[in-house]
Design a protein around this motif. Structure first.
Motif, PDB file in Angstrom:
ATOM      1  N   THR A 102       0.843  -1.196   0.000  1.00 57.39           N
ATOM      2  CA  THR A 102       0.000   0.000   0.000  1.00 57.39           C
ATOM      3  C   THR A 102       0.882   1.250   0.000  1.00 57.39           C
ATOM      4  N   LEU A 103       0.246   2.370  -0.356  1.00 54.31           N
ATOM      5  CA  LEU A 103       0.984   3.638  -0.327  1.00 54.31           C
ATOM      6  C   LEU A 103       1.457   3.966   1.079  1.00 54.31           C
ATOM      7  N   SER A 104       0.624   3.620   2.081  1.00 61.41           N
ATOM      8  CA  SER A 104       1.058   3.942   3.443  1.00 61.41           C
ATOM      9  C   SER A 104       2.216   3.048   3.861  1.00 61.41           C
ATOM     10  N   GLY A 105       2.210   1.796   3.372  1.00 59.31           N
ATOM     11  CA  GLY A 105       3.358   0.940   3.624  1.00 59.31           C
ATOM     12  C   GLY A 105       4.616   1.519   3.007  1.00 59.31           C
ATOM     13  N   LEU A 157       5.201   4.682   2.484  1.00 58.49           N
ATOM     14  CA  LEU A 157       5.641   5.834   3.283  1.00 58.49           C
ATOM     15  C   LEU A 157       6.562   5.360   4.407  1.00 58.49           C
ATOM     16  N   LEU A 158       6.177   4.265   5.062  1.00 60.60           N
ATOM     17  CA  LEU A 158       6.994   3.764   6.159  1.00 60.60           C
ATOM     18  C   LEU A 158       8.354   3.298   5.645  1.00 60.60           C
ATOM     19  N   ASP A 191       9.956   4.312   2.833  1.00 55.30           N
ATOM     20  CA  ASP A 191      10.792   5.391   2.294  1.00 55.30           C
ATOM     21  C   ASP A 191      11.202   6.417   3.348  1.00 55.30           C
ATOM     22  N   GLY A 192      10.428   6.511   4.424  1.00 57.53           N
ATOM     23  CA  GLY A 192      10.664   7.580   5.390  1.00 57.53           C
ATOM     24  C   GLY A 192      10.058   8.870   4.880  1.00 57.53           C
ATOM     25  N   PRO A 193       9.824   9.816   5.796  1.00 56.51           N
ATOM     26  CA  PRO A 193       9.111  11.028   5.401  1.00 56.51           C
ATOM     27  C   PRO A 193       9.981  12.016   4.626  1.00 56.51           C
TER      28      PRO A 193
END
Lengths: 504, 484
Positions: free
Chosen positions: B4-7, B9-10, B12-14
């Motif tokens: 998922t996109l939220s996965g 994000l985790l 890649d880091g912010p």
């Protein structure tokens, strides 16, 4: 006699933290009883009106204008204060190092950082939903720090985000740890195998700090906003966060922190947890009698959550509240009253303290009561109290006590001087976003008090990696005669024991 | 199952866009996390439809309006290309009647959007009276005012004739106009010859001295300049302005460098064609004694440069900004010749000794055409001296003005660069959508006229193009493209 004076700067904007700092400086001027500098939005005008700070000029201001408002015992001094405020506005204190040119909009920010993946939004609440919507449309995850976003807006934003597969953390989300990076009000913690999903900012701070201070590490900490598990919102972000952590190979154990949720939402979340291959700790603060799936454990406090994730009892195992209380009470020089006075900057820490008192069989009142606690109207009562000084009624036109611990002064002095006080119970929250030296600030306040003080018990929420440094903050508190417990729950236990001794 | 996109994000880091409290960006920067700070301001929007339309037209691939959004972006890019491709050359000086196409008899052209006699401000009315006397349509100012009031004189904006004029902007048939040809596109634009400083018609002056000077310009100055310019085969303006920018001019409030460069370009030809040394000396003295001589050339240049960007379908670029002392008006490429107006504001700035805001007239003149091509307030970074004069403060403020204008424009003009910004180009092509979305009104550098006729300039300052004009333009645009 008191006068209320307003002055309006047309088409002037400054961020609210800077304005609050100015408000404080103006409030300390001679003859000034209260002062506020606020953007003239309808919300703010209502706040100023309630605070008796709104005059005719201010009432005519628009959301593009800045209102400078003072009440004063003396018209001349009041006008001096207005002029002083205007001159301070001319040379604002920069919050930034100024080295990097700023963007004027989301669009131009994305031109500069093409692979941006998250927007951290902290604009005033009435504008926050619009900014969040824009960010979602640009494909960004959102951490919505702003509060004053309605439940309906929250639901709509989260549905929009879910459609796009994006995470909407918040609103009123103060804390997140993404890939080891603390965002907004967060602590520096080592990486590890524990993931946290939290509807509470200070809950996430306390649990992640306790884990960090006791040898564990955090993979990610995802803030979901205080209402995410309400029926109206339906746990949208919590469920997406669960999925994200499920996919994350580093995360082995997941802690879920929230106030007690709506029952339908609780069932949905617990179902989801039951379907996971990972281990869970569920901390629905104040609720320990709850049926959880086999791969999960329910705990009532933040400390218990950290303990469980660390594999059992790990935190402050050599801390003996009863014998410490005995020692403190023997050393006490002043007469002892019967009551615990909890003065909190962290809302969930305040809730945790109430739970500890309740489970010790004490009757406690709070402005933010947990189930079973009483509602406190003023700031004193003839019973134990735990006050959340970060609650809305204390932060109107004032900074949050985590940013400026001096807002706790008045309550602290009142409690210290009151004969009914057995013990004062405090939290200190450090880390990014928090005050640069809350312990030093507290020590210098106490230094100025000439009375014999009642015992003061505190805990520090933070880590050695934080800019303020956990050890140095603890050392400053101890040097000031404050008893420091290894966790907030244990600080509350110590306060309970001291109160028991006092009432013997 | 794909991540998922939220996965992601985790994993890649912010990488953070921070909108609001700048302390958060500072903390992230300390941790070496990629972050851009957005200096957020509350939106200025007053019309509830504006927000809706903006949302419909905001860049977003997913909506059914996505194709429309892309065609707007393409149209605006085309407008920027046309502005930057312009090749403005000063080719002649001629009587207005000879060169303005279809100039009707007994017509006075004025600055700004259309206006009737009864709504004209003091300086505009007295300039009109003076212009009527100059044309010989009446013998006295009193008769001239009677004539103007009788309805027997037609009033039209300069812009309706591809012309522009500073302050009151009077253009009548016998007045001399500078002719600038955009050689890339073949269009021409016009502006009267600058009269000098003090008691002049652009500030509402109308007495014998003013009329006599206009007669001298018509009889001597215009023909002599025209002859010299033609002799030289025209004077290309783009490069000259580029050099002026690097010498501290922004071409609205400061034209000292370009006036000098222009005289240097023209002097040899003028010496050859002027005939008498006496005339040559008086011409050089006239031009050299007025740092603002080049302003009118810059205005005709700007008009000639922006014209090809007008009338592009689906284009939201501002092609006209002008004020008549009562109203501020804009026109937009994709909405044709319709004006969108709002009350003219008072400039914020410095007043000459002895004058105050009470003496000032609301904003007036076509000169802000230069802002539409990235000069004036948009090029403030070129001209720290102007920032002080207009009361804005430091050189850093000058850069701030230019940077903020970059937020509301389509791009940069690569040929007009700013040394203080590491040679980035001036922000060019004002986009109505961006003005509204950013809540940033275009900034204009301007002179301030005395509100009483003929008293001249009383100060200088900056003024903002009113937000409401842009909201109206957006509503009309949205109707025309079927976005609402």
């Amino acid at each position: 006699m008191s006068v209320t004076l307003n002055r309006v700067r047309r088409a002037f904007y400054m961020d609210s933290v800077a304005l609050m700092q100015l408000s404080q400086a103006i409030g300390r001027l001679p003859g000034v009883t209260s002062a506020a500098l606020m953007i003239g939005s309808d919300n703010n005008k209502a706040l100023l009106g309630d605070a008796g700070l709104l005059a005719e000029e201010g009432a005519a201001a628009t959301a593009n204008d800045l209102i400078i408002a003072v009440t004063s015992t003396d018209e001349v001094l009041g006008k001096d204060a207005l002029s002083r405020a205007e001159s301070l506005l001319e040379r604002p204190v920069s919050n930034d190092n100024g080295a990097t040119p700023h963007a004027g909009s989301l669009g131009s920010a994305l031109a500069r950082l093409e692979d941006a993946n998250i927007a951290l939004i902290s604009v005033p609440g009435e504008f926050a939903a619009a900014e969040a919507r824009k960010a979602l449309r640009r494909g960004l995850h959102v951490m919505l720090f702003s509060d004053n976003v309605s439940v309906a807006q929250e639901r709509a934003l989260k549905e929009d985000a879910r459609t796009r597969g994006l995470l909407l953390m918040g609103p009123d989300c103060g804390t997140a740890l993404i890939g080891g990076v603390p965002l907004a009000f967060s602590n520096v913690v080592p990486g590890g195998n524990i993931g946290i999903i939290s509807a509470s900012g200070t809950g996430l701070q306390e649990v992640s700090s306790l884990i960090a201070r006791h040898g564990g590490g955090i993979s990610h900490g995802i803030g979901v906003g205080g209402r995410d598990l309400n029926e109206e919102v339906g746990g949208i972000t919590t469920l997406m966060a669960l999925q994200a952590l499920e996919e994350d190979p580093a995360t082995e154990h997941i802690i879920v922190i929230s106030k007690p949720p709506g029952s339908a939402v609780a069932a949905m979340v617990l179902d989801r947890i039951g379907a996971s291959t990972k281990e869970f700790t569920v901390c629905l603060v104040g609720l320990d009698r709850i049926d959880v799936p086999k791969n999960a454990k329910a705990v009532p406090t933040l400390k218990a959550a950290a303990d469980a994730a660390l594999g059992g009892h790990a935190i402050g195992t050599d801390f003996d509240a009863a014998s410490l209380a005995q020692k403190i009470c023997m050393e006490r020089r002043s007469a002892a009253g019967p009551w615990i006075r909890g003065l909190y900057s962290g809302g969930t820490l305040c809730a945790e303290a109430q739970i500890v008192m309740r489970s010790a069989g004490l009757d406690v009142a709070s402005n933010a009561p947990v189930p079973g606690a009483r509602t406190l109207a003023g700031s004193h009562a003839d019973m134990h109290t735990a006050i959340d000084l970060g609650a809305d009624e204390y932060t109107v036109a004032r900074p949050h006590p985590m940013i400026d611990p001096s807002v706790r002064h008045d309550e602290l002095m009142a409690a210290a001087g009151h004969p009914g006080t057995a013990v004062i119970l405090l939290d200190l929250v450090i880390g990014y976003g928090a005050h640069e030296d809350p312990a030093g600030e507290l020590a210098s306040t106490l230094d100025g008090l000439e009375l014999p003080l009642p015992p003061i018990v505190a805990s520090v929420c933070g880590t050695r990696g934080d800019p303020q440094g956990y050890e140095s903050q603890v050392a400053k508190l101890r040097a000031a005669g404050i008893h420091v417990a290894p966790s907030n729950a244990q600080a509350a236990e110590l306060a309970v024991e001291i109160a028991r001794h006092a009432s013997l | 199952m794909p991540p998922t996109l939220s996965g992601q994000l985790l994993r890649d880091g912010p990488k953070v866009v921070n909108i609001g409290l700048s302390g958060f960006a500072r903390d992230l920067r300390r941790q070496r996390v990629p972050v851009v700070q957005v200096d957020w301001k509350p939106p200025l929007i007053t019309d509830s439809r504006t927000a809706e339309i903006l949302e419909t037209l905001s860049p977003n691939q997913e909506t059914e309006k996505g194709a429309m959004v892309r065609s707007i972006e393409a149209a605006n890019a085309e407008a920027l290309d046309r502005i930057c491709a312009g090749d403005p050359v000063l080719v002649d000086v001629q009587p207005a009647a000879a060169v303005l196409a279809g100039f009707p008899d007994r017509t006075v052209l004025h600055a700004g959007p259309p206006i009737t006699w009864d709504r004209m401000c003091g300086p505009m009315r007295s300039a009109v009276a003076g212009a009527i006397v100059f044309e010989g349509w009446a013998n006295t100012l009193r008769d001239a005012e009677g004539l103007a009031e009788s309805g027997k004189i037609e009033f039209q904006p300069n812009h309706h004739f591809d012309a522009v004029g500073p302050m009151t902007g009077m253009t009548t048939p016998q007045m001399q106009v500078l002719v600038v040809e955009n050689r890339e596109f073949g269009n021409r634009a016009y502006c009267t010859v600058n009269e000098g400083l003090g008691n002049v018609m652009r500030f509402g002056g109308n007495d014998a001295e003013v009329v006599a000077r206009l007669e001298w310009i018509a009889a001597e100055v215009g023909p002599a300049l025209g002859a010299a310019i033609r002799h030289r085969g025209g004077i290309p303006l783009k490069g000259l302005i580029a050099r002026g920018l690097s010498m501290g001019d922004e071409m609205h409030m400061r034209n000292a460098a370009c006036t000098s460069l222009f005289i240097r370009e023209l002097a040899p030809a003028l010496a050859e064609t002027a005939g008498s040394g006496e005339l040559l000396a008086s011409l050089l003295e006239f031009m050299g004694g007025n740092d603002m001589f080049f302003l009118n050339i810059a205005m005709a240049m700007a008009k000639a440069t922006i014209m090809p960007a007008h009338g592009i379908e689906n284009c939201t670029i501002v092609t006209t900004m002008a004020r008549n002392g009562t109203d501020f008006g804009i026109r937009v490429s994709g909405t044709g010749d319709q004006w969108f107006t709002a009350p003219a504001a008072m400039a914020q700035g410095l007043y000459f000794a002895g004058f105050s805001e009470d003496d000032g007239n609301p904003d007036i003149g076509d000169s802000c055409i230069v802002e539409t091509v990235g000069l004036g307030g948009f090029a403030m970074a070129a001209s720290p001296a102007v920032v002080g004069f207009v009361g804005a403060g430091s050189a850093a403020d000058a850069i701030g003005y230019t940077r903020s204008m970059a937020e509301i424009t389509v791009g940069q003009n690569p040929e007009w660069t700013l040394p203080s910004l590491d040679y980035t180009g001036v922000p060019t092509a004002i986009d109505v959508l961006k003005v509204l979305e950013m809540g940033i009104e275009p900034v204009i550098n301007t002179a301030i006229a005395h509100r009483e006729p003929g008293r001249g300039q009383v100060g200088a300052g900056v003024v903002r193009a009113p937000f409401s004009c842009f909201e109206q333009a957006l509503a009309r645009f949205a109707e025309s493209v079927g976005a609402i």
